[in-house]
Structures are given as C-alpha cells and as structure tokens.
Design an enzyme around this catalytic site. Structure first.
Site, PDB file in Angstrom:
ATOM      1  N   LYS A  54       0.844  -1.208   0.000  1.00 12.86           N
ATOM      2  CA  LYS A  54       0.000   0.000   0.000  1.00 12.86           C
ATOM      3  C   LYS A  54       0.876   1.253   0.000  1.00 12.86           C
ATOM      4  CE  LYS A  54      -3.792  -2.403   2.234  1.00 12.86           C
ATOM      5  NZ  LYS A  54      -4.450  -2.798   3.499  1.00 12.86           N
ATOM      6  N   GLN A  98      -4.895  -1.372   9.514  1.00 12.77           N
ATOM      7  CA  GLN A  98      -4.789  -2.726   8.967  1.00 12.77           C
ATOM      8  C   GLN A  98      -5.403  -3.751   9.929  1.00 12.77           C
ATOM      9  OE1 GLN A  98      -3.675  -3.416   5.900  1.00 12.77           O
ATOM     10  NE2 GLN A  98      -3.886  -5.625   6.111  1.00 12.77           N
ATOM     11  N   ASP A 121     -11.057   2.802   3.685  1.00 18.79           N
ATOM     12  CA  ASP A 121     -11.451   1.387   3.614  1.00 18.79           C
ATOM     13  C   ASP A 121     -12.964   1.252   3.412  1.00 18.79           C
ATOM     14  OD1 ASP A 121      -9.588  -0.704   3.728  1.00 18.79           O
ATOM     15  OD2 ASP A 121      -9.239  -0.448   5.875  1.00 18.79           O
TER      16      ASP A 121
HETATM   17  N1  GUN Z   1      -6.628  -6.790   6.101  1.00 26.36           N
HETATM   18  C1  GUN Z   1      -6.754  -7.518   4.965  1.00 26.36           C
HETATM   19  N2  GUN Z   1      -7.344  -6.782   3.992  1.00 26.36           N
HETATM   20  C2  GUN Z   1      -7.581  -5.564   4.521  1.00 26.36           C
HETATM   21  C3  GUN Z   1      -8.152  -4.361   4.004  1.00 26.36           C
HETATM   22  O1  GUN Z   1      -8.586  -4.260   2.846  1.00 26.36           O
HETATM   23  N3  GUN Z   1      -8.215  -3.314   4.866  1.00 26.36           N
HETATM   24  C4  GUN Z   1      -7.771  -3.405   6.138  1.00 26.36           C
HETATM   25  N4  GUN Z   1      -7.889  -2.320   6.918  1.00 26.36           N
HETATM   26  N5  GUN Z   1      -7.239  -4.492   6.654  1.00 26.36           N
HETATM   27  C5  GUN Z   1      -7.139  -5.568   5.840  1.00 26.36           C
END
Ligand code: GUN
Length: 294
Positions: A54, A98, A121
């Site tokens: 990311k 996350q 998100d």
């Molecule tokens: N953990 C796995 N995929 C994601 C996601 O798309 N967003 C977040 N915040 N955590 C994750």
C-alpha cells in the site's frame, strides 16, 4: 469456447496511472497532495506485506504515505489516540487501520473512531449507511474493484441479474449495494441459501466472495456469464508447496463462462488500486473540490 480472462493486473495498472495523473493535476493546480496514513499494529507477516504494498502504491501515485507501526502490545486507548490525531491532521486525507488487530483491541471501536470522510477502507458504519442510502460514500475497495472489472465486460450493468455469494460487511453487502446503484437486479446468497447452484445459474454476473476454495463449480454458471472471483485461498499443491485458488473452480468455469477473473491476478490487484482511488476522492471531498475523474 474458453472464457475471456479478465486481466486484473493490467486494469489495476491503468487505474493507478489515472490516479497518478489526477494527483499531478491536484498538486499543480490546487497545491493539494493527497496523503494516506496506514496503521499497522503487531507483526503479522501477511499484514506487513499488504502494508508495504500500500505504501509503495501510494508513493508511486505521487501521494504522501505515512506509516505508523505499533507493537503487538498496543492498548486500545493508544490506538484510539492515534486515530484521533490522524482525524485532525490536515495532511492526512485517508486513514487505514490494517486488520486483524491484536486480540486486546476491539477492532470495531477503533474503526468507528475514524472520521468517515477519511475512511478510505469504507468500513465505517456511516459510510455503509451513506452507500445503502445512495448518497456519496467511500465504498470498500474490493467491491469497488469488482465493479470496475465487471464494467470492462458490460459497460452498463443496468438490468443484469447479479448474484453475490457471501454477505460480509467488507465484500458481500457493499458489493450488493454498488450493484444496486448500477441498476443491476441483485441477489445476495449465503450459507443458509437453499439450492445455491440453481440461484447462481440465474446470474449474468456472478460474484463469489465466500472464502471456500473452488466451491463454485462449472455447472453453477450460466453459459456466457461473467464470473468475478474474490476468493484468495491457500491450498496444498501437488508439488508439496501451497498454491492460491479462488472460490471458483477455474478449470471448470473457464469453458462455460463468457469472462472470468483469474486467481491470482484478478480482483487482488484491484483492491490497492481502489484504495488509491478512495484516497484521491477523500482528499477532494475534504478540500471542497469536485469529485475526481477516477
Ligand atoms: N486486512 C486484509 N485486507 C484488509 C483491508 O482491505 N483493509 C484493512 N484495513 N485491513 C485488511
């Protein structure tokens, strides 16, 4: 005839280059450089890898990336204090915490503390509510990516029979809302659905998001249908190593569907691309600028 393979990697690269062009325009014309803060608590190897990807994508798009690494022992109060600080930080336009979070932390309380306008998100209940009400919202990245992929096959989804397998808050439910906003006729199915194969065979557009390796068989698919496979499941391979498979039995489905996403290389790359899209959208909304062209 074999289905067209929907190349998520190439489509994601295209989305990311459009985001980069938009970021350039915002920076030069408006002095606005979108910023994304990613918070990682603990050292889950999968999470570390996602967070690294990311940050890399954010920088490649010309945006500011802010990384917050917290120990596995972090308290809920410490995480909430960080989220509150990021909510008021003017150079941060998107906040992503996350998941999963360490066990002593209630993830819902932390996610609910994120300012909905910075919730890239799209997990905040206020964004879920705005989306369900047909109002401008930040929608979860994976279903947003699925819509973009589906539109490479059907430029308009209006009137299509769409069947979504799975009702999670992260994929199934927002997927159904986004399809409804595109004027599809939407059915959400789940573990209690009766005769799932028959329901799936109605679909012009089938979205599988259950997390069960190769559950969707070839004979569940209407000939010529478009199949979007959200599943990423690790299963033992024949060579002793593990391999990734989707929720759809690809080898069977590919000879029946009209178009299908592979795993890997289908939906996966779209999620980060759409995170970049949401960050630019959030920055424009916060700055009072019109919504960007991506
Ligand atoms: N953990 C796995 N995929 C994601 C996601 O798309 N967003 C977040 N915040 N955590 C994750």
């Amino acid at each position: 005839m074999a289905a067209r393979i929907i190349d998520g990697k190439a489509i994601a690269a295209d989305v990311r280059s459009k985001v980069a062009a938009e970021v350039k325009r915002l920076t030069t014309r408006h002095g606005l450089t979108p910023g994304l803060a990613v918070v990682l608590a603990g050292n889950n190897p999968a999470s570390e890898s996602y967070v690294g990807s990311k940050a890399k994508a954010t920088k490649e798009a010309g945006m500011n990336s802010f990384d917050y690494r917290l120990p596995d022992s972090v308290s809920q109060a410490e995480l909430l204090a960080l989220v509150k600080k990021l909510n008021t930080d003017p150079v941060v336009h998107g906040i992503l915490v996350q998941l999963p979070l360490p066990k002593q932390v209630d993830a819902q309380i932390v996610l609910d503390a994120i300012d909905p306008v910075k919730d890239v998100d799209g997990f905040h209940p206020v964004n879920a509510g705005w989306l369900a009400s047909g109002l401008p919202a930040l929608a979860p990245c994976t279903p947003l990516g699925c819509i973009i992929l589906a539109k490479t096959v059907y430029p308009s989804l209006a009137g299509l029979e769409a069947v979504v397998i799975g009702r999670s808050n992260i994929v199934g439910k927002p997927m159904a809302q986004l399809l409804l906003a595109e004027n599809a006729t939407v059915t959400i199915t789940h573990s209690k659905t009766r005769d799932l194969p028959t329901v799936c065979r109605r679909a012009d557009l089938l979205v599988a998001a259950v997390g069960r390796p190769e559950m969707v068989r070839g004979d569940w698919i209407k000939p010529g249908a478009t199949v979007i496979d959200v599943g990423i499941n690790r299963v033992p391979g024949t060579d002793g190593k593990s391999r990734l498979v989707g929720d759809v039995a690809f080898a069977e489905a590919v000879s029946i569907a009209g178009a299908i996403t592979p795993v890997p290389g289908g939906v996966g790359p779209m999620t980060i691309a759409c995170l970049m899209v949401n960050t630019v959208r959030a920055a424009c909304a916060i700055a009072g600028l019109p919504a960007p062209s991506v």
